[in-house]
Design an enzyme around this catalytic site. Structure first.
Site, short mmCIF file in Angstrom:
data_model
loop_
_atom_site.label_atom_id
_atom_site.label_comp_id
_atom_site.label_asym_id
_atom_site.label_seq_id
_atom_site.Cartn_x
_atom_site.Cartn_y
_atom_site.Cartn_z
CD GLU A 91 6.30 -62.99 11.52
OE1 GLU A 91 5.83 -64.14 11.67
OE2 GLU A 91 5.79 -62.74 10.26
CB THR A 267 15.07 -66.25 0.78
OG1 THR A 267 16.24 -66.85 -0.44
CG2 THR A 267 14.74 -65.23 0.72
CG ASP A 271 8.93 -58.59 7.14
OD1 ASP A 271 9.84 -59.82 6.40
OD2 ASP A 271 7.98 -58.75 7.62
CD1 TRP A 346 8.51 -61.68 -0.72
CD2 TRP A 346 6.99 -60.61 0.37
NE1 TRP A 346 7.45 -62.56 0.05
CE2 TRP A 346 6.27 -61.59 0.41
CE3 TRP A 346 6.38 -59.10 0.14
CZ2 TRP A 346 5.77 -61.82 1.25
CZ3 TRP A 346 5.46 -59.17 0.87
CH2 TRP A 346 4.82 -60.63 1.65
CE1 TYR A 442 9.93 -40.48 -8.28
CE2 TYR A 442 8.58 -41.30 -6.19
CZ TYR A 442 9.30 -40.32 -6.57
OH TYR A 442 9.97 -39.54 -5.61
CD1 TRP A 656 3.55 -64.25 14.43
CD2 TRP A 656 3.03 -62.16 14.97
NE1 TRP A 656 2.58 -64.53 13.75
CE2 TRP A 656 2.12 -63.17 14.26
CE3 TRP A 656 2.49 -61.34 15.56
CZ2 TRP A 656 0.74 -63.06 13.93
CZ3 TRP A 656 1.24 -60.94 14.97
CH2 TRP A 656 0.51 -61.45 14.19
#
Length: 876
Positions: A91, A267, A271, A346, A442, A656
Site C-alpha cells: 500500500e 501474499t 488493491d 482480497w 452472480y 499513505w
C-alpha cells in the site's frame, strides 16, 4: 481531538501446501533525499502540494529508511494493519508511486517515479531467489484445500486432499509470455528495519536472523476472520525452521500428516497492485502531454506486467466454479474461466518448497470487497496500449472485470448512497451455506463484512473514500454515465454527514449496516430499498479526508457540480490548519491500545521462540511476543494506560495519508484552482500525414489539423517510438538524419488539459543518398491504409518526385515486418512475393514533374497482424 478507530487490516491466505514467505536484496538508494528546487506553482493549492511533498521527502522527517523504502509511518509505536510503524506495505509503495507521478506532472521531473519502481523491484517484488521453486508448479493442481475457520482457536487447519480443486488457466500463458515461472507482484508486508529479527533479506532467499541489517519479508494474518492485528503471530516468509518451534511457524496455521517442509510464501494486496497501475496510468497520461512518455516507458511496462499477474485475484481461491458453491466436497472444480469472478479479491498468494522440494502452489480468493475495486486501473489495462498486459487473454479479462466491477457497485449501493461490503464464493472460507435468504451476485453470497470481522471490514469510512475516488477518476477520464449516477448518489449522502468550519471538519469514521441488497439481476437491477447505512462515529482522519476531497474534485471537474468543488475546497482549507513540520496530522485517542495485554492464541502443547527469545506458548499476549516494544520511546504513555490511566493520544504521520493529502492539493490545483476546465476529451486523430520532402539528412511532413472540444495546443511528432519534436503548426521537418535510411513517422495531437489523441496512420520516408552534383531524379513514397477488415485491406501509395528533373521511371516496394504475409494482390499492376509488394511505372505510364506526386490504390488479403510497412522508392 479525533477518535481514530482500528483501520483496515489484511487477511492473508491459508491454503496450498502451506503459507510461507520470502526475501530480497538491499540497495542503498537516494529516495529519501530532499528534492531539487521545483518550479513555482501557478496556484496556491499546487504550491501546497509542493510544500507537503518537500516535507515527505525531507530526510529529517523520517518517512524513508536508509535504503530509500517508505515506512508505514514516521512514528514507530503504532498498531493497525501493520503492527509496527517501521514496517511497510505494498500500500505504501503504491501511494509512493502515485505521489511521484503527481510530482512529475507538476515539475516535469520523472526521476523519482522511476526510482520508486526500481526500489519496488529490489525490495517488495520477490526476485527469483526469493521464490525459487515456481518451475515445480502444476496448473492442473494449484493447491491443497484447507478450510478457513471463524476464530484463531480453530487453527491449525487440516489439509484435505479429498476436496477437488480447479485448474489454473493463467500459469502456462504467463510463463510463455515472460519466459519465467516467477510471479511479478508485490508482497504486502516488509519489516523495514528487521525489528522482528527474521532477516528474510530481499534478494537472498535466506533467514539471516537478528543481526541482519535492512529490510526483511514477514507475514501475518492467517487464522480466520476474527484474527485482528492484536491476535496475530507474525512469521517469516521464508521459513527455514530457525525460529518458532520445531516446524518453524507452519504448524500454527496448517495441520498435516508427515513431516513439514522448509518453504516460502507470499501474499499480495490486490488493491495496492492495482493502485500501482493507476499511478502508472496517470504518469503515462501526464508524461505524454509533456512529450516525455519515453522517459517512463520502462516503469509503465512494469506496471502492465504487474497487471498481468494481478489477474490471479480475479479467480476463486481454489479455482472452483463461481456461484452456488456451498459444499467443499461437491462444488465443482473450475476449468477455463469458470472459476473467474472478475472482481479484485482480497488477495492472491503463492508459495513453494525450498530448492529440492519439488512443489509449489498458487491460490486466488473468492471474497471481494467494494473497497478494493479499481475501475480506473482496470479500464487502463483494457484500453491504453502502454498499460495493456502482454498475455493474449489479459485484455479480455480486464475488459470483463470492468463491466463486473461497475455492476458490483450498483448491486451494493445502499438506499442512502454508501456502498455496502461485498460478496464471497466461499462462505466462511470453507464453501459453507450462507444464511437463508441471503442475496447473491452472480451466485456469490452477500457479505456485509467480507474477509475480516474484528473490526468489521466495511465499517471504516476510508473504504468508501478510497473506492469512490477511483470510481471518480474513471468517470473523469471516460464520462461513464453509470459511474456518474453512482457517484452523484454517494456524494449527496457523504456531504449530508460532513461538517466543515474554517479550522475543523468532521467526516464519517465508523459506519453501521442493516438489511441487504436485492439479488443482482443485470437485466433489471433492484432499488436496494432495504439496504441501509448509518454513521456510528465521526472524526477528522486527514488521510481519508484527502481521498474524499479527490472524489469530490474529479466529480466536480467532469460534471460541473459547483457544490462538490466548494466542499472539496473547504475540506482542504480546514486540513491546512493541522499542518506541522512533518506534514498534516490530527491527534488520535487510542483506546484500542488496551489490547497490548490481550491474549494471542497458541495451541495447547505448542511452544517456540521469537528471534529475540520471547517465548511463544499458551497464555502469550500481543506484548509478550513483542517485548522489544517496551523500549520504544512512546511506550511509557501506553504503560500508563495499561496501569489504569487515561487512553493515550498520538499524532501519527502515516505515509499513505501524507502522500494522499499532497495529491489532494495537487488534483484540486490542477482541475479547479489552477483554471482546469475538467476537460478530458482528447483531440481528434491527425489525418493526411504526408511526406512533403526529403534531403540526405531531413524529412519534411505535413498533415491535416485535428479538432478539439476546446482547442488543439500542439502536436507530438514521433520517429518510430522516439519523440522527434513538437509543433503548434501542421508541418514539421525532422533534421540531422542519416542518408539513405528509412524512417517511419506518426503524429498525435494534444490540448491544454493534457489530453492526447491516438497516433495517426504511419508514413515512411527514405532520406537521400547524400551524393553531390548531378541533381538527377529521386523520389519518396508514402503508404496509408484506407480500410482494414481483418483479413484484407485497401490502401494508397503516393510517390513524390524529390529530384530536379521529371521522371517516368520509378519503382516502389513496400515490405512488412513481423508476422504479416500478403496472400493475394487485387491489382494486376503490382507484384507480390511473401512480405513484399512492388509496383513500377511501367504499369502506370505517368510522368512525375519535380516536386509533384502521383497516387494509386492497392488492395490485398493478408494473414498475420496488420502494421505499417516500410516503403522504398527509386527513380531513374
Amino acid at each position: 481531538m479525533s477518535k481514530q478507530l482500528s483501520r483496515r487490516q489484511f487477511a492473508t491466505a491459508a491454503g496450498g501446501a502451506f503459507l510461507a514467505t520470502a526475501i530480497a536484496p538491499a540497495v542503498t538508494r537516494a529516495a529519501s533525499a530532499a528534492p531539487a528546487a521545483a518550479p513555482a506553482a501557478t496556484d496556491a493549492y499546487t504550491q501546497q502540494f509542493l510544500t507537503q511533498y518537500k516535507k515527505i521527502k525531507d530526510p529529517a522527517n523520517g518517512y524513508f529508511s536508509a535504503a530509500g523504502i517508505p515506512y508505514h509511518s514516521v512514528e514507530t509505536l503504532i498498531v493497525e494493519a501493520p503492527d509496527y510503524g517501521h514496517q511497510t506495505t505494498s500500500e505504501a509503495f503504491s501511494f509512493w508511486m502515485w505521489l511521484e507521478a503527481t510530482y512529475g506532472r507538476v515539475t516535469g521531473d520523472w526521476t523519482a517515479f522511476n526510482n520508486a519502481w526500481t526500489t519496488a523491484e529490489h525490495y517488495i517484488i520477490p526476485q527469483h531467489v526469493d521464490q525459487p521453486s515456481n518451475s515445480s508448479y502444476n496448473p492442473s493442481s494449484p493447491a491443497t484445500y484447507a478450510p478457513e475457520w471463524p476464530d484463531p482457536s480453530s487453527y491449525p487447519s487440516p489439509l484435505n486432499t479429498s476436496v477437488a480443486v480447479g485448474q489454473d488457466p493463467l500459469a502456462t500463458e504467463l510463463s510463455s509470455t515472460y519466459g519465467t515461472s516467477d510471479i511479478y507482484g508485490m508482497h504486502w508486508l516488509i519489516d523495514v528495519d528487521n525489528k522482528y529479527g527474521y532477516g528474510n533479506t530481499p534478494g537472498t532467499g535466506g533467514e539471516a536472523g537478528p543481526t541482519a541489517t535492512g529490510p526483511s519479508y514477514i507475514n501475518s494474518y492467517q487464522r480466520g476472520a476474527a484474527e485482528s492485528v492484536w491476535k496475530t503471530i507474525p512469521q517469516p516468509t521464508t521459513d527455514l525452521f530457525q525460529y518458532g518451534g520445531p516446524n518453524g511457524y507452519l504448524d500454527l496455521f496448517v495441520a498435516q500428516s508427515g513431516a513439514y517442509s522448509k518453504q516460502w510464501k507470499y501474499t499480495t494486496a490486490p488493491d495496492a497492485d492495482a493502485r500501482a497501475v493507476q499511478a502508472a496510468y496517470w504518469a503515462y497520461n501526464w508524461a505524454s502531454a509533456q512529450g516525455a512518455q519515453g522517459q517512463i516507458a520502462g516503469s509503465v511496462a512494469k506496471a502492465a506486467k504487474m497487471g498481468d499477474f494481478l489477474r490471479y485475484s480475479l479467480f476463486d481461491k481454489y479455482f472452483k466454479q463461481i456461484g452456488n458453491c456451498t459444499n467443499a466436497s461437491t462444488c465443482a472444480a473450475g476449468t477455463g474461466r469458470g472459476s473467474e469472478h472478475y472482481l479484485l479479491a482480497w488477495y492472491y498468494a503463492w508459495g513453494g518448497a525450498e530448492p529440492g522440494g519439488g512443489w509449489a502452489w498458487r491460490i486466488g480468493d473468492g471474497a471481494a470487497h467494494q473497497g478494493y475495486q479499481n475501475p480506473l486501473a482496470v479500464w487502463a489495462m483494457s484500453n491504453v496500449a502502454a498499460l495493456t498486459p502482454m498475455s493474449p487473454t489479459a485484455k479480455s479479462d480486464w475488459t470483463a472485470s470492468l463491466t463486473r466491477q461497475m455492476e458490483f457497485y450498483q448491486w451494493l449501493q445502499s438506499a442512502e448512497g454508501a456502498i455496502a461490503g461485498g460478496c464471497t464464493n466461499s462462505w466462511e472460507g470453507q464453501y459453507g451455506v450462507p444464511p437463508t435468504g441471503d442475496s447473491t451476485f452472480y451466485g456469490m453470497a452477500y457479505d456485509w463484512e467480507p474477509v475480516y470481522h474484528d473490526p468489521p471490514s466495511n465499517n471504516w469510512f476510508g473504504m468508501q473514500a478510497w473506492s469512490m475516488e477511483r470510481l471518480a477518476e474513471y468517470y473523469y477520464v471516460t464520462g461513464n454515465a453509470t459511474a456518474k449516477k453512482i457517484l452523484g448518489k454517494w456524494i449527496a449522502w457523504a456531504a449530508s454527514v460532513t461538517t466543515v468550519t474554517a479550522t475543523s471538519f468532521q467526516i464519517p469514521s465508523t459506519l453501521g449496516w442493516s438489511g441487504q441488497p436485492d439479488t443482482w439481476n443485470p437485466a433489471s437491477p433492484g432499488t436496494n430499498a432495504g439496504l441501509h447505512v448509518s454513521v456510528a462515529e465521526s472524526g477528522s482522519d486527514v488521510g481519508v479526508a484527502a481521498a474524499y476531497v479527490k472524489t469530490l474534485t474529479y466529480y466536480a471537474a467532469k460534471s460541473g457540480d459547483s457544490a462538490s468543488a466548494a466542499l472539496a475546497k473547504s475540506l482542504l482549507d480546514a486540513m491546512a490548519t493541522y499542518a506541522d513540520t512533518a506534514g498534516i496530522a490530527t491527534p488520535e485517542i487510542r483506546t484500542d491500545y488496551s489490547q497490548f495485554n490481550g491474549p494471542v492464541y497458541v495451541p495447547s502443547g505448542w511452544s517456540g521462540k521469537m528471534p529475540n527469545g520471547d517465548p511463544i506458548a499458551p497464555g502469550a499476549t500481543f506484548i509478550s511476543i513483542r517485548s522489544w516494544y517496551k523500549t520504544d520511546p512512546a511506550w511509557p504513555k501506553v504503560q500508563a494506560y495499561l496501569n489504569g490511566g487515561t487512553a493515550p493520544t498520538f499524532t501519527y504521520h502515516r505515509f499513505w495519508a501524507q502522500a494522499d493529502i499532497a495529491m489532494a492539493y495537487a488534483v484540486y490545483g490542477e482541475l479547479i484552482a489552477g483554471g482546469g476546465s475538467g476537460d478530458t476529451t482528447p483531440p481528434t486523430v491527425p489525418t493526411g500525414l504526408t511526406v512533403t520532402g526529403t534531403t540526405s539528412s531531413s524529412v519534411s511532413l505535413s498533415w491535416t489539423a485535428s479538432t478539439d472540444n476546446v482547442a488543439v495546443t500542439g502536436y507530438n511528432v514521433y520517429r518510430g517510438t522516439t519523440l522527434a519534436g513538437t509543433t503548434t503548426t501542421t508541418t514539421f521537418t525532422d533534421s540531422a538524419l542519416t542518408a539513405s535510411t528509412h524512417y517511419t513517422y506518426t503524429v498525435s495531437a494534444y490540448d491544454a488539459a493534457g489530453n492526447v489523441s491516438a497516433a495517426s496512420t504511419a508514413v515512411t520516408a527514405t532520406t537521400g543518398t547524400g551524393s553531390t552534383g548531378g541533381g538527377g531524379p529521386t523520389c519518396t513514397a508514402t503508404y496509408t491504409v484506407s480500410s482494414d477488415w481483418g483479413n484484407g485491406f485497401n490502401g494508397n501509395v503516393t510517390i513524390t518526385n524529390t529530384g530536379t528533373t521529371a521522371t517516368k521511371s520509378w519503382t516502389v516496394t513496400w515490405t512488412w515486418a513481423g508476422n504479416q504475409t500478403i496472400t493475394n494482390v487485387w491489382n494486376a499492376a503490382e507484384t507480390q512475393t511473401g512480405k513484399a509488394v512492388t509496383a513500377t511505372n511501367a504499369a502506370y505510364n505517368n510522368v512525375i514533374a519535380p516536386g509533384a506526386s502521383t497516387s494509386f490504390g492497392f488492395g490485398a488479403s493478408y494473414s498475420g497482424t496488420n502494421a505499417a510497412p516500410t516503403v522504398t522508392c527509386t527513380a531513374t
